[in-house]
Design a protein around this motif. Structure first.
Motif, mmCIF file in Angstrom:
data_model
loop_
_atom_site.group_PDB
_atom_site.id
_atom_site.type_symbol
_atom_site.label_atom_id
_atom_site.label_comp_id
_atom_site.label_asym_id
_atom_site.label_seq_id
_atom_site.Cartn_x
_atom_site.Cartn_y
_atom_site.Cartn_z
ATOM 1 N N LEU A 1 71.886 69.599 34.763
ATOM 2 C CA LEU A 1 71.403 70.388 35.871
ATOM 3 C C LEU A 1 69.820 71.175 35.471
ATOM 4 C CD1 LEU A 1 74.647 71.555 37.604
ATOM 5 C CD2 LEU A 1 73.402 69.620 37.746
ATOM 6 N N GLY A 2 68.955 70.862 36.108
ATOM 7 C CA GLY A 2 67.739 71.541 36.002
ATOM 8 C C GLY A 2 67.820 72.903 36.474
ATOM 9 N N SER A 3 66.581 73.734 36.409
ATOM 10 C CA SER A 3 66.573 74.834 36.984
ATOM 11 C C SER A 3 66.063 74.828 38.565
ATOM 12 C CB SER A 3 65.273 75.609 36.297
ATOM 13 O OG SER A 3 65.551 75.783 34.890
ATOM 14 N N PHE A 4 66.701 75.896 39.295
ATOM 15 C CA PHE A 4 66.589 76.190 40.609
ATOM 16 C C PHE A 4 67.270 74.836 41.501
ATOM 17 C CE2 PHE A 4 62.961 78.098 38.728
ATOM 18 C CZ PHE A 4 62.928 79.357 39.230
ATOM 19 N N VAL A 5 68.453 74.713 41.010
ATOM 20 C CA VAL A 5 69.332 73.557 41.695
ATOM 21 C C VAL A 5 70.455 74.305 42.143
ATOM 22 C CG1 VAL A 5 70.873 71.909 40.880
ATOM 23 C CG2 VAL A 5 68.891 72.046 39.702
ATOM 24 N N HIS A 6 70.838 73.752 43.480
ATOM 25 C CA HIS A 6 72.005 74.152 44.255
ATOM 26 C C HIS A 6 72.911 73.200 44.429
ATOM 27 C CE1 HIS A 6 73.814 75.915 48.397
ATOM 28 N NE2 HIS A 6 74.367 76.242 47.348
ATOM 29 N N ILE A 7 74.125 73.329 44.369
ATOM 30 C CA ILE A 7 75.336 72.276 44.827
ATOM 31 C C ILE A 7 76.065 73.124 45.557
ATOM 32 C CG2 ILE A 7 77.002 70.789 43.923
ATOM 33 C CD1 ILE A 7 75.584 70.568 41.200
ATOM 34 N N ALA A 8 76.131 72.436 46.923
ATOM 35 C CA ALA A 8 76.781 73.378 48.099
ATOM 36 C C ALA A 8 78.329 72.670 47.862
ATOM 37 C CB ALA A 8 76.307 72.961 49.366
ATOM 38 N N SER A 9 79.013 73.898 48.841
ATOM 39 C CA SER A 9 80.351 73.636 48.828
ATOM 40 C C SER A 9 81.100 72.077 49.300
ATOM 41 C CB SER A 9 81.139 74.627 50.027
ATOM 42 O OG SER A 9 80.501 74.483 51.377
ATOM 43 N N LEU B 1 71.833 63.416 36.283
ATOM 44 C CA LEU B 1 70.805 64.010 35.683
ATOM 45 C C LEU B 1 70.325 64.599 37.332
ATOM 46 C CD1 LEU B 1 68.453 65.511 34.313
ATOM 47 C CD2 LEU B 1 67.384 63.125 33.929
ATOM 48 N N MET B 2 70.038 65.885 37.407
ATOM 49 C CA MET B 2 69.546 66.634 38.719
ATOM 50 C C MET B 2 68.213 67.511 37.927
ATOM 51 S SD MET B 2 72.660 67.839 41.025
ATOM 52 C CE MET B 2 71.655 68.403 42.188
ATOM 53 N N GLU B 3 66.968 66.982 38.195
ATOM 54 C CA GLU B 3 65.813 67.743 37.774
ATOM 55 C C GLU B 3 65.459 69.106 38.608
ATOM 56 O OE1 GLU B 3 62.430 65.320 37.511
ATOM 57 O OE2 GLU B 3 63.628 63.601 36.359
ATOM 58 N N ASP B 4 64.558 69.980 38.258
ATOM 59 C CA ASP B 4 64.432 71.128 38.809
ATOM 60 C C ASP B 4 64.039 71.018 40.126
ATOM 61 O OD1 ASP B 4 64.112 72.032 36.200
ATOM 62 O OD2 ASP B 4 62.166 72.225 35.970
ATOM 63 N N PHE B 5 64.321 72.029 41.177
ATOM 64 C CA PHE B 5 64.299 72.224 42.603
ATOM 65 C C PHE B 5 64.961 71.100 43.238
ATOM 66 C CE2 PHE B 5 60.352 73.786 40.416
ATOM 67 C CZ PHE B 5 60.661 75.301 40.872
ATOM 68 N N THR B 6 66.223 70.685 42.910
ATOM 69 C CA THR B 6 66.990 69.586 43.524
ATOM 70 C C THR B 6 68.225 70.399 44.293
ATOM 71 O OG1 THR B 6 68.159 68.788 41.471
ATOM 72 C CG2 THR B 6 66.171 67.673 42.168
ATOM 73 N N ALA B 7 68.822 69.556 45.270
ATOM 74 C CA ALA B 7 69.873 70.334 45.902
ATOM 75 C C ALA B 7 70.856 69.075 46.483
ATOM 76 C CB ALA B 7 69.260 71.207 47.206
ATOM 77 N N LEU B 8 71.950 69.489 46.410
ATOM 78 C CA LEU B 8 73.177 68.514 47.097
ATOM 79 C C LEU B 8 73.819 69.404 48.364
ATOM 80 C CD1 LEU B 8 74.919 67.208 44.014
ATOM 81 C CD2 LEU B 8 73.032 66.138 45.301
ATOM 82 N N SER B 9 73.637 69.122 49.575
ATOM 83 C CA SER B 9 74.142 69.664 50.498
ATOM 84 C C SER B 9 75.778 69.732 50.797
ATOM 85 C CB SER B 9 73.583 69.356 51.771
ATOM 86 O OG SER B 9 72.073 69.693 52.185
ATOM 87 N N SER B 10 76.418 70.526 51.598
ATOM 88 C CA SER B 10 77.786 70.434 51.599
ATOM 89 C C SER B 10 78.351 69.101 51.767
ATOM 90 C CB SER B 10 78.410 71.133 52.748
ATOM 91 O OG SER B 10 77.897 72.399 52.412
ATOM 92 N N GLY B 11 79.483 68.572 51.124
ATOM 93 C CA GLY B 11 80.233 67.476 51.435
ATOM 94 C C GLY B 11 79.507 66.283 50.752
#
Length: 196
Positions: A53-61, A72-82
């Motif tokens: 996981l890169g920097s500034f990553v969010h993985i939601a509930s 591989l999740m690069e910088d500034f990526t996000a996975l929303s809920s579910g």
């Protein structure tokens, strides 16, 4: 709040990382995490072959990452809920038995990868199947099914996901440059908000 980030035996963990106490992390020793990352409660991550996981990553509930392959999740990526990310799969064509309780050689799972490039965002309840690259800046709409690579700076939606619009690359990259000037020193090192 009890932050797990610095208690788990992760392969690497940066500054300002929060892993909420009800997140479940399996095989932390193969997981590397950059700076300023948030992993919410009720996330399930199976490290698999490797997880970066890169920097500034969010993985939601209520998101899960499984399959035993590489993520591989690069910088500034996000996975929303579910969101469901699968880095591996089963042979469903009848050539073997399926499900995790069946031993080799009766079960022949395939291990693969999912690569989410910089600035890509994944909408709520999306499913990403193995062997997919989501291009830089791509946005995936909620409830989509991603079965193939997604091109950079396009917005996708549907089941299966199809490109529907273009995303504003110049503005996003300009904002990233501003953030980096503010949150990094002259040598390019992240300046932590809460030094450990």
């Amino acid at each position: 709040m009890t932050n797990q980030a610095y208690k788990l035996e992760l392969a690497q963990v940066g500054q300002d990382v929060i892993i909420w106490p009800k997140a479940k992390i399996v095989y932390p020793e193969v997981i590397a995490i950059g700076d300023s990352v948030i992993i919410d409660d009720f996330v399930f991550i199976m490290g698999g072959k490797s997880t970066q996981l890169g920097s500034f990553v969010h993985i939601a509930s209520f998101t899960s990452i499984t399959g035993g392959g590489e993520l591989l999740m690069e910088d500034f990526t996000a996975l929303s809920s579910g969101v469901r990310v699968f880095t591996g799969n089963e042979d469903y064509l009848g050539g073997c038995l399926t499900n995790s309780s069946v031993p080799y050689p009766y079960r022949l799972p395939t291990r693969s990868f999912v690569h989410i490039r910089k600035h890509a965002i994944i909408g709520a309840n999306t499913v990403i199947l193995p062997g997919v690259v989501i291009g830089e800046g791509a946005a995936i709409g909620a409830n989509s099914l991603v079965t193939k690579d997604c091109e950079a700076w396009k917005i996708y939606a549907g089941s299966p996901a199809k490109a529907i619009k273009i995303r504003p690359q110049d503005k996003i990259l300009e904002l990233e440059a501003q953030l980096r000037q503010e949150l990094y020193d002259a040598r390019g090192n992240y300046i932590p908000k809460n030094p450990r």
